[in-house]
Write an enzyme that holds these catalytic residues in place. Structure first.
Site, PDB file in Angstrom:
ATOM      1  N   GLU A 273       0.620   6.240  10.424  1.00 13.22           N
ATOM      2  CA  GLU A 273       1.865   6.845   9.949  1.00 13.22           C
ATOM      3  C   GLU A 273       1.460   8.176   9.359  1.00 13.22           C
ATOM      4  OE1 GLU A 273       3.772   5.332   6.451  1.00 13.22           O
ATOM      5  OE2 GLU A 273       1.948   4.309   5.829  1.00 13.22           O
ATOM      6  N   ASN A 590       9.717  -2.557   8.445  1.00 12.58           N
ATOM      7  CA  ASN A 590       8.433  -2.482   7.738  1.00 12.58           C
ATOM      8  C   ASN A 590       8.620  -3.012   6.325  1.00 12.58           C
ATOM      9  OD1 ASN A 590       5.642  -1.503   7.201  1.00 12.58           O
ATOM     10  ND2 ASN A 590       6.718  -0.201   5.726  1.00 12.58           N
ATOM     11  N   GLU A 591       7.797  -3.939   5.944  1.00 10.20           N
ATOM     12  CA  GLU A 591       7.765  -4.455   4.571  1.00 10.20           C
ATOM     13  C   GLU A 591       9.161  -4.747   4.018  1.00 10.20           C
ATOM     14  OE1 GLU A 591       5.188  -1.933   2.177  1.00 10.20           O
ATOM     15  OE2 GLU A 591       3.445  -2.940   3.014  1.00 10.20           O
TER      16      GLU A 591
HETATM   17  O1  AHR Z   1      -0.446   2.160   4.261  1.00  9.04           O
HETATM   18  C1  AHR Z   1       0.298   2.780   3.271  1.00  9.04           C
HETATM   19  C2  AHR Z   1       1.637   2.087   3.010  1.00  9.04           C
HETATM   20  O2  AHR Z   1       1.419   0.818   2.492  1.00  9.04           O
HETATM   21  C3  AHR Z   1       2.492   1.801   4.195  1.00  9.04           C
HETATM   22  O3  AHR Z   1       3.295   2.866   4.526  1.00  9.04           O
HETATM   23  C4  AHR Z   1       3.355   0.693   3.759  1.00  9.04           C
HETATM   24  O4  AHR Z   1       3.782  -0.113   4.831  1.00  9.04           O
HETATM   25  C5  AHR Z   1       2.508  -0.018   2.760  1.00  9.04           C
HETATM   26  O5  AHR Z   1       3.196  -0.227   1.588  1.00  9.04           O
END
Ligand code: AHR
Length: 855
Positions: A273, A590-591
């Protein structure tokens, strides 16, 4: 059993409790400064126990605490059965200052939290010398008398066995701001503790305090308890404890008569990312920062008037958009004389290398009166050296794109304190936007990637790329999500967007560029689709609200795998990629475990139903494990922990429910070392990864995070990252080698293996079935080497020659940096005497991969 050595150390200790670091008994005169208590626990009868430390801090046996005669030291030991303790009505030491605590303990049951020594605060204990619920010993210290305050835990690695005497020492070193735990004379762990506090209650042997209540009662025998102000760790005492707790020789038995789980060929991949300038200012080879002048609406940040404001003035202008593009902002230059111009500082510099061709391009227009040529160059920041130059003529009153090549001379020194300059040949007003400069790229792709970083990544042989996030997928708000449709097509059509990590992404590296990266490294995309929840908790909740995002995801999947006869497949063809990509996994969000609204249930179900209906072959990954209405194929687990936590928990997936959804460990990393991990982190990761592979029926795939970090001050938003770089250089961390060794050296099938008396060793064995190649991966996270007898059971033929690859260094804090990139690297050596049974010594602080030929 009574230890002779401990009788000796006891007699010294009776005077001063602990022996000073130089091996001489600490003089009593220093005892005022070094308050101390010592409970030999030798009474064997009655309800009190004397303090032999000289302070008269007598302990009282409470609630059924009794005596055992099989003492470790002296006549008797304290016997506890899950209740009761010895209560000393005095705190004896000041826990806000350095102190040392020790005890011998023998557990009847290994289970739950059990605290052997503590001092009560109002809410919690000032420290806990304890067994943790993971089954490992720990020394735990909170930063305040509050269970919600930050805690430091120094943890032991090996699982504790019942009915065995162990010697524990916990140390708080206020000067070093650290706590430490020693077990049986061996340092297990060091953990940072920024601040401490004074627990003023009773000293307790056999329990702790938490949330104001007495807790963690021990089911154990406890002997010879000592506390003392100051740090008192005497090498001679450690040595005698070691001698007093001999361990049996380690053995490893590998059973070739059985097959363990199959290991997926996709097991080890990458996660990316745009964090810490991983992409913009990193992998994306664009060298101009704020190329489209959108990073700040008011100021032309990262741009300067050239050579100074006496020759030119510059400003952001939003009134001169380039027609039919997303280029709505530009840099206005008012040159007051010939030579006045604009200069870009790049992402912490512009890298220069000898004999190198750079592609420069920009949109430009004038006020219609200007007619002189422009000079484009790369110069040193002080202006003393110009490394490459070119001329552009014919700028008119209408926007037009100009492209030139800049070539450095063979004598150009490698450097990065440089800038990119466009200078006017006469006074006048000019506008510029999408100013771009590319060095040579990997596979020579226009709009491509940085060669050195791609080479590092390629050498891992990653199987997949989880993209594009992470939090970057979500954005801080829904409007700031990774809106993939705005990231494809010609770059001048891409508006860019705010990155949740605090800078603006120009989206020059968009969905197709991520996919081309997959092509370049022969990886498969693991596509994460936006699922209607942003990082700032903005979200949609109903099936109707989620529908547009479901449609976006279906379109995105079609862009990747649809035929040319589909709308988005045709768009992919138009974008230069006729062949569909191979895709197995799609991740929904995500999460989402951060979404406490409960909306993921509805959101996941909508995505699941729509994707499964159209693409039944795809495996869907959920980002929280409590989805009820649908059964996801896979759950994405994330872990950012200390190396010791990973090592203590390396069998985490041994306990998994085999009927539950499979696991993708989509983010994990031992948090040791900034900006990139040290050897200790590499070993923590390796121990945890051994657990993935031995449970390959549960853990299907895994990816480390974050992958890349620009190491310039202010460039990074995350502590520990796999690969570091600046504008010119890059290096890989010790943890990178863990990734590489696991990715290169795993088979298709796990071979069952057991280790006895291996202490903290973690391990996995797998084989490439058809070739008879066997990989034995072993992590020894302790400083001492462990000689192990390895037996290959059920092997028909064994080649005597093999090889050993060892990743280690003198200290586990050793690491690689820009200036010392090769301090920690794996070393390969031959193995000459492999047989049905052979010995191998696993070096201290090491990851070892043995390659054997076994049929
Ligand atoms: O890897 C860094 C961050 O950690 C990511 O963006 C997230 O998914 C997690 O909290």
């Amino acid at each position: 059993m009574i230890s002779k050595r401990f009788n000796i150390s006891r007699s010294l200790a009776a005077a001063a409790v602990f022996i000073s670091a130089c091996g001489v008994a600490a003089p009593q005169a220093r005892a005022a400064e070094a308050a101390a208590g010592y409970w030999p626990l030798d009474e064997g009868t009655g309800t009190t126990t004397a303090d032999a430390g000289g302070q008269g801090a007598t302990g009282t046996l409470m609630d059924g605490a009794g005596w055992a005669t099989d003492a470790k030291v002296g006549k008797s030991a304290l016997a506890l059965g899950g209740h009761g303790s010895v209560d000393v009505a005095n705190s004896v030491i000041d826990t806000s200052q350095s102190f040392t605590v020790s005890a011998w303990v023998k557990l009847k049951t290994v289970g739950g939290f059990q605290t052997f020594v503590s001092i009560d605060g109002d809410k919690i204990s000032g420290f806990f010398l304890q067994l943790r619920s993971s089954g490992n010993f720990g020394f735990t210290h909170y930063e305040a008398d509050n269970p919600d305050s930050r805690s430091a835990i120094a943890g032991a690695l090996a699982q504790t066995e019942p009915n065995v005497w162990y010697h524990l020492i916990g140390v708080y070193d206020a000067d070093a701001k650290q706590i430490k735990l020693y077990v049986n004379g061996v340092l297990q762990d060091t953990a940072p503790l920024d601040k401490s506090w004074r627990a003023q209650g009773h000293l307790e042997i056999g329990r702790g305090k938490y949330n104001g209540a007495s807790v963690d009662f021990s089911d154990a025998e406890i002997d010879d308890v000592r506390v003392a102000q100051g740090v008192h760790v005497d090498p001679a005492v450690l040595a005698s404890v070691k001698e007093d707790t001999p361990s049996l020789p380690a053995t490893m038995t590998i059973d070739f008569t059985q097959n363990g789980p199959k290991v997926s060929p996709l097991m080890y991949g990458l996660m990316i990312e745009d964090i810490s300038h991983s992409i913009d200012g990193g992998l994306y080879a664009e060298l101009i920062r704020n190329r489209a002048l959108k990073d700040d609406g008011n100021k032309p940040v990262y741009w300067d008037a050239y050579p100074s404001s006496s020759f030119a003035s510059i400003a952001v202008d939003t009134r001169q958009p380039v027609p039919n593009t997303a280029l709505t902002s530009s840099l206005r230059l008012d040159a007051s004389s010939a030579g006045g111009g604009i200069a870009n500082e790049g992402y912490w510099g512009i890298p220069v290398a000898p004999s190198t061709k750079y592609r420069a391009s920009f949109y430009a227009k004038s006020d219609g009166k200007y007619s002189a040529p422009l000079t484009v160059s790369i110069q040193s920041n002080d202006g003393a050296a110009t490394f490459a130059t070119a001329t552009v003529a014919g700028v008119t009153g209408d926007w037009k794109k100009y492209t030139v090549t800049l070539t450095t001379d063979k004598s150009a020194p490698k450097s990065q304190n440089n800038k990119f300059v466009i200078a006017a040949g006469a006074s006048g007003a000019l506008w510029f936007t999408q100013v771009s400069l590319f060095p040579p790229t990997f596979h020579d792709r226009p709009n491509g990637t940085r060669v050195d970083l791609m080479k590092h990544l390629d050498a891992i042989h990653p199987a997949f790329l989880r993209m594009p996030g992470g939090n970057y997928l979500e954005g801080n708000t829904i409007a700031e999500r990774f809106d993939w449709k705005k990231t494809i097509g010609p770059i001048e059509q891409r508006p860019g967007h705010q990155d949740p990590w605090g800078y603006r992404s120009n989206d020059g590296f968009g969905l197709m560029e991520y996919l081309e990266w997959c092509d370049d490294l022969k990886m498969e995309p693991l596509l994460a689709v936006f699922a209607g929840f942003a990082l700032g908790h903005e979200h949609v909740s109903t099936a109707a609200e989620v529908q547009p995002y479901v449609q976006d995801a279906l379109d995105e999947i079609e862009y990747l795998i649809g035929g040319p006869d589909t709308q988005w497949g045709a768009e992919r063809v138009k974008d230069g990629h006729p062949k569909p990509f191979s895709l197995h996994y799609v991740e929904i969000g995500n999460e989402d475990f951060f979404d406490n609204s409960g909306s993921y249930e509805v959101r996941y179900a909508a995505f699941h139903d729509a994707i499964k209906a159209k693409y039944p072959q795809l495996l869907l990954i959920a980002t929280r494990s409590d989805v009820k209405s649908r059964k996801p194929d896979v759950i994405d687990d994330h872990y950012y922990q200390s190396a010791r936590s990973f090592e203590a928990d390396w069998r985490h997936y041994d306990k998994s429910d085999r009927t539950a959804p499979k696991v993708f460990v989509g983010e994990y990393a031992s948090q040791e070392g900034v900006p990139t991990p040290n050897l200790k982190a590499a070993l923590g990761d390796a121990a945890f990864m051994a657990g993935f592979e031995r449970n390959a029926d549960v853990v299907q795939i895994a990816s480390y995070a974050p992958l890349l970090v620009n190491v310039n001050p202010g460039a990074s938003q995350w502590g520990t990252n796999l690969i570091g770089f600046d504008a010119l250089n890059s290096y890989v961390s010790p943890a990178y080698y863990t990734q590489q060794l696991f990715s290169l050296y795993h088979g298709d099938t796990v071979v069952p293996a057991t280790v006895e008396h291996g202490g903290a060793l973690s391990y996995v064995v797998s084989k490439v079935s058809k070739m008879g190649v066997v990989y034995v991966k072993v992590v020894n996270p302790m400083a001492s080497p462990i000689t192990t007898t390895i037996t290959l059971n059920g092997a028909k033929s064994i080649a005597t020659k093999g090889s050993a690859i060892v990743l280690t260094s003198a200290n586990d804090t050793d690491t690689n940096t820009i200036s010392e990139p090769k301090k920690v690297v794996p070393v390969t050596s031959p193995l000459k005497s492999v047989g049905k049974t052979f010995q191998y010594t696993f070096a201290g602080n090491s990851l070892t991969v043995l390659t054997l030929s076994v049929k």
